[in-house]
Each structure stands twice: as C-alpha cells, then as structure tokens.
Write a protein that holds these residues in place. Structure first.
Motif, PDB file in Angstrom:
ATOM      1  N   SER A 125      -8.515  11.815 -16.960  1.00  0.00           N
ATOM      2  CA  SER A 125      -7.534  11.956 -18.034  1.00  0.00           C
ATOM      3  C   SER A 125      -7.828  13.210 -18.851  1.00  0.00           C
ATOM      4  CB  SER A 125      -7.567  10.730 -18.951  1.00  0.00           C
ATOM      5  OG  SER A 125      -7.097   9.591 -18.270  1.00  0.00           O
ATOM      6  N   LEU A 126      -6.769  13.944 -19.187  1.00  0.00           N
ATOM      7  CA  LEU A 126      -6.896  15.175 -19.955  1.00  0.00           C
ATOM      8  C   LEU A 126      -5.976  15.123 -21.165  1.00  0.00           C
ATOM      9  CD1 LEU A 126      -6.845  17.678 -16.967  1.00  0.00           C
ATOM     10  CD2 LEU A 126      -8.838  16.874 -18.204  1.00  0.00           C
ATOM     11  N   ASN A 127      -6.135  16.123 -22.053  1.00  0.00           N
ATOM     12  CA  ASN A 127      -5.328  16.151 -23.269  1.00  0.00           C
ATOM     13  C   ASN A 127      -4.141  17.099 -23.195  1.00  0.00           C
ATOM     14  OD1 ASN A 127      -8.438  15.717 -24.526  1.00  0.00           O
ATOM     15  ND2 ASN A 127      -6.846  14.311 -25.187  1.00  0.00           N
ATOM     16  N   GLY A 128      -4.134  17.981 -22.196  1.00  0.00           N
ATOM     17  CA  GLY A 128      -2.993  18.877 -22.073  1.00  0.00           C
ATOM     18  C   GLY A 128      -3.381  20.221 -21.494  1.00  0.00           C
ATOM     19  N   ARG A 129      -2.422  21.125 -21.492  1.00  0.00           N
ATOM     20  CA  ARG A 129      -2.648  22.462 -20.948  1.00  0.00           C
ATOM     21  C   ARG A 129      -3.333  23.364 -21.977  1.00  0.00           C
ATOM     22  NH1 ARG A 129      -0.433  23.518 -16.092  1.00  0.00           N
ATOM     23  NH2 ARG A 129       1.363  22.278 -15.397  1.00  0.00           N
ATOM     24  N   PHE A 130      -4.088  24.314 -21.474  1.00  0.00           N
ATOM     25  CA  PHE A 130      -4.710  25.341 -22.312  1.00  0.00           C
ATOM     26  C   PHE A 130      -3.634  26.122 -23.073  1.00  0.00           C
ATOM     27  CE2 PHE A 130      -6.793  29.758 -22.192  1.00  0.00           C
ATOM     28  CZ  PHE A 130      -7.440  29.569 -23.401  1.00  0.00           C
ATOM     29  N   GLN A 131      -2.519  26.402 -22.396  1.00  0.00           N
ATOM     30  CA  GLN A 131      -1.434  27.152 -23.032  1.00  0.00           C
ATOM     31  C   GLN A 131      -0.910  26.440 -24.273  1.00  0.00           C
ATOM     32  OE1 GLN A 131       0.292  30.353 -22.124  1.00  0.00           O
ATOM     33  NE2 GLN A 131       0.629  29.867 -24.278  1.00  0.00           N
ATOM     34  N   SER A 132      -0.757  25.137 -24.188  1.00  0.00           N
ATOM     35  CA  SER A 132      -0.266  24.367 -25.328  1.00  0.00           C
ATOM     36  C   SER A 132      -1.237  24.459 -26.500  1.00  0.00           C
ATOM     37  CB  SER A 132      -0.068  22.902 -24.917  1.00  0.00           C
ATOM     38  OG  SER A 132       0.324  22.118 -26.022  1.00  0.00           O
ATOM     39  N   TRP A 133      -2.529  24.392 -26.210  1.00  0.00           N
ATOM     40  CA  TRP A 133      -3.548  24.513 -27.261  1.00  0.00           C
ATOM     41  C   TRP A 133      -3.488  25.892 -27.908  1.00  0.00           C
ATOM     42  CZ3 TRP A 133      -7.912  27.680 -27.748  1.00  0.00           C
ATOM     43  CH2 TRP A 133      -8.837  27.306 -28.732  1.00  0.00           C
ATOM     44  N   LEU A 134      -3.325  26.940 -27.092  1.00  0.00           N
ATOM     45  CA  LEU A 134      -3.208  28.294 -27.637  1.00  0.00           C
ATOM     46  C   LEU A 134      -2.009  28.402 -28.573  1.00  0.00           C
ATOM     47  CD1 LEU A 134      -3.893  30.526 -24.486  1.00  0.00           C
ATOM     48  CD2 LEU A 134      -5.389  30.277 -26.476  1.00  0.00           C
ATOM     49  N   ASN A 135      -0.884  27.862 -28.132  1.00  0.00           N
ATOM     50  CA  ASN A 135       0.320  27.906 -28.966  1.00  0.00           C
ATOM     51  C   ASN A 135       0.076  27.239 -30.314  1.00  0.00           C
ATOM     52  OD1 ASN A 135       1.659  29.129 -26.844  1.00  0.00           O
ATOM     53  ND2 ASN A 135       2.644  27.250 -26.140  1.00  0.00           N
ATOM     54  N   TYR A 136      -0.617  26.118 -30.272  1.00  0.00           N
ATOM     55  CA  TYR A 136      -0.909  25.377 -31.500  1.00  0.00           C
ATOM     56  C   TYR A 136      -1.817  26.191 -32.421  1.00  0.00           C
ATOM     57  CZ  TYR A 136      -2.774  21.754 -34.577  1.00  0.00           C
ATOM     58  OH  TYR A 136      -3.165  21.034 -35.672  1.00  0.00           O
ATOM     59  N   GLN A 137      -2.839  26.845 -31.840  1.00  0.00           N
ATOM     60  CA  GLN A 137      -3.759  27.647 -32.651  1.00  0.00           C
ATOM     61  C   GLN A 137      -3.036  28.803 -33.325  1.00  0.00           C
ATOM     62  OE1 GLN A 137      -6.864  26.448 -33.088  1.00  0.00           O
ATOM     63  NE2 GLN A 137      -6.212  24.845 -31.674  1.00  0.00           N
ATOM     64  N   VAL A 138      -2.180  29.478 -32.579  1.00  0.00           N
ATOM     65  CA  VAL A 138      -1.446  30.615 -33.143  1.00  0.00           C
ATOM     66  C   VAL A 138      -0.477  30.134 -34.219  1.00  0.00           C
ATOM     67  CG1 VAL A 138       0.236  32.426 -32.626  1.00  0.00           C
ATOM     68  CG2 VAL A 138      -1.705  32.037 -31.092  1.00  0.00           C
TER      69      VAL A 138
END
Length: 358
Positions: free
Chosen positions: A102-115
C-alpha cells in the motif's frame, strides 16, 4: 468496498506457496495530498488465515504485465525504495496484475502539494531555498532514486524510460519515502544506456526545479552534475552540497591525517590552486603568510594551500587586521569558498569522503 472480482488464484511459487485471494476495489486509489487517482486499486489480500490491505497494479491489453516482469520486479524487493511486489495473478479477462504494498500516492502529487503550500506560505520553502539549494526532504528522495537506479544497473537491467509516472511515495515515520515501479526495463547495459538512465534522473530533478521555479545554486548544481559519476569510493550521499561548516572543518583535518604522498597527488589532480588577485596571492592570504613564523609554504604547490587552510582553521593564528574582517575560523572557511567557489566539490570528487560520514 465495491467488488470488482473475488476469485481464488493459485500462487506461482514466489514468496507464496498455495492459494491466495484478492478482493479488488473497483475505483482507483486516490493520492493523499490532492485526492486525484493514481493508477492503483485498493485490495484485500488473503493468504491462508492472514488478511491484509494491499494494492493492485493492473495491466491492460496494450500494456501487459507478464510473469517474467513480476519475477524481475520481485527480485528488487530487498531494496528499500523498490515498489514491494507481493504476488502476481491473471484477472478474469486474462490480464496480468500485481499485488503490491500500500502506498500514499504519486511523487508528482506530493510535489504539487509542496509547491501549492509554498505559494500560500512563501516564508516556508519546501523543495528549494530561495537561493536554489535543494532542501533535505527532496534531496533524500533524489538520493533514494539514485540508489535504486544503481541497484538496477548493478543487476545489468536497463530502465529505458524512467519517468515521473514510475515514482510513488509511502509515508514512513511521518516522512515521505520514495517507491519506484519500473515500467519499461530490458536486460543488458552499455555505457550509452547507463548515461541515458542518469539523464532521465536529471530530467526528474529539472522537472522539480521547473515546478518550483527554482535555479540550482552552486552546491546543488554540482550535486546535480555529479549524478552518474558517483562510485563506491566517491558516493553521492556524502556530497558536500549538504555539508555544515563543522563538516568542512573536519574534512580539512581528515585530509591532513591521510598518507601525505597520496593526498598531495589528489589535491594536485583536483585542480585547486592558490587564490590570486591581479596575478598576486590574495592580499588576506599574504598577510597570513607574513604573520606565520613557524611554517613555510610554497605558493606554487596546491597541497601547501590546503595545509595553510587546515592550520588557519585549526589554530586561527592570524593578524589582527585579518581577525577584524573574518572574526573566526568559519569566516575563513567562507573566504575559501569566495576565492574558490567549487573548492569542496573539487576536493570531494577527487579524494572522496575519507571517514566523514553523515
């Protein structure tokens, strides 16, 4: 949980012997940061009496997942950044599927959230500092990606198209941990193929910079350039872009503690020379040379410059006029960087970390 299918499949003798069950949720799982879907499905995975929450990566008619791919991906499971693959089965339509952690999501989604967070709170940078230094969390993720790529290349596999779509995150101890699922891998490596993979890694870093509107600073830029040239003797993990001044001070001492003939050769090879101004030794250095009555230095010998730097850093025995400008040994280390901006990168890439460990 909506039932997509609930069937009994027989294990293929990799990690699981006998029967297992997979109950797959019909809707795709959603990224924790923005609730968008990310191509995996929640599932209940049952082996014997043990039931656990996992995820399923489904293949498709145009992008089949074979047993051979499963065996390859499962062979990477011991690496901490591998997408942990539990099992393989064929669904009711004959499409290969993977049971994965089980994972929490894509790296891209995390980047978008950080920005997005940074845009709302400009005083709290999350990817890069205002002057272009990569912050620790992103640096750790990039190091994890590089470590995983090294692991795959050591097995002589070639990831042809490593992209953002291959990168996921799992929260562990409240920190994002990178997980990689290779989607396009073939056997065999060549120098050209290896260079291509490292270029893909750099493209991912460039994507992060573009997303955050950041330009890499000197230290982080050197770190970026060194990717693909690292080795077991000179690893990427201890690269000096993240060194503190205590680390830099310790490194000078470590150089002097090594076998001198070898270190002289390394310092010469690093390209470092005595800093000059208008063809003469830097005035501050000349004042220090004139002040030192116990040591002698040859300003044509790079090793002697590093020796002088170590001595000043250790003893800070300098004229009062110099003390008035730089205050302490950290001030001198900053002057070294001003005179030779790439000094730590040049030394490290030639000498390695010695016993400096972070």
């Amino acid at each position: 949980m909506e039932e997509n299918h609930w069937e009994t499949f027989r294990g293929i003798d990799f990690g699981v012997a006998g029967e297992f069950k997979v109950k797959v949720e019909d809707e795709e799982a959603r990224n924790r940061t923005d609730s968008t879907t990310f191509g995996l499905h929640q599932c209940v995975y049952t082996v014997g009496p043990v039931e656990s929450q996992k995820m399923v990566k489904k293949g498709s008619l145009g992008n089949q997942i074979s047993k051979e791919q499963f065996v390859f991906l499962a062979s990477l499971n011991k690496h901490p950044n591998a997408f942990f693959v539990e099992n393989y089965y064929m669904d009711g339509d004959g499409i290969g599927c993977l049971v994965v952690e089980s994972l929490n999501g894509r790296f891209q989604s995390w980047l978008n959230y950080q920005v997005d967070t940074k845009n709302k709170q400009p005083s709290a940078p999350t990817l890069f500092t205002a002057d272009g230094r990569m912050l620790p969390t992103l640096r750790t993720i990039i190091l994890s990606l590089c470590s995983f790529v090294e692991h795959v290349l050591e097995k002589r596999w070639y990831p042809r198209h490593l992209t953002m779509d291959d990168l996921y995150l799992k929260m562990m101890n409240n920190q994002p941990t990178l997980k990689v699922l290779m989607s396009d891998v073939i056997q065999g490596t060549t120098p050209t193929r290896i260079a291509s993979v490292w270029n893909h890694v750099k493209e991912i870093i460039t994507h992060c910079c573009t997303l955050d509107n950041a330009t890499l600073s000197g230290g982080s830029s050197s770190f970026y350039d060194f990717i693909g040239r690292q080795s077991k003797r000179v690893p990427l993990e201890t690269y000096p872009d993240a060194w503190s001044y205590a680390d830099k001070s310790a490194y000078l001492l470590l150089i002097m503690q090594e076998e001198m003939v070898m270190m002289k050769r390394y310092v010469q090879a690093s390209g470092i020379v005595w800093p000059t101004e208008d063809g003469l030794i830097q005035p501050m250095l000349q004042l220090i040379l004139d002040h030192d009555k116990t040591s002698t230095y040859d300003t044509d010998v790079p090793w002697d410059y590093i020796r002088l730097c170590r001595n000043v850093n250790k003893k800070f025995d300098v004229p009062k006029s110099v003390k008035a400008v730089i205050k302490d040994h950290i001030g001198f280390l900053k002057k070294m960087e001003e005179w030779t901006p790439m000094i730590w990168a040049n030394l490290y890439e030639t000498i390695g970390p010695l016993s400096l460990r972070r």
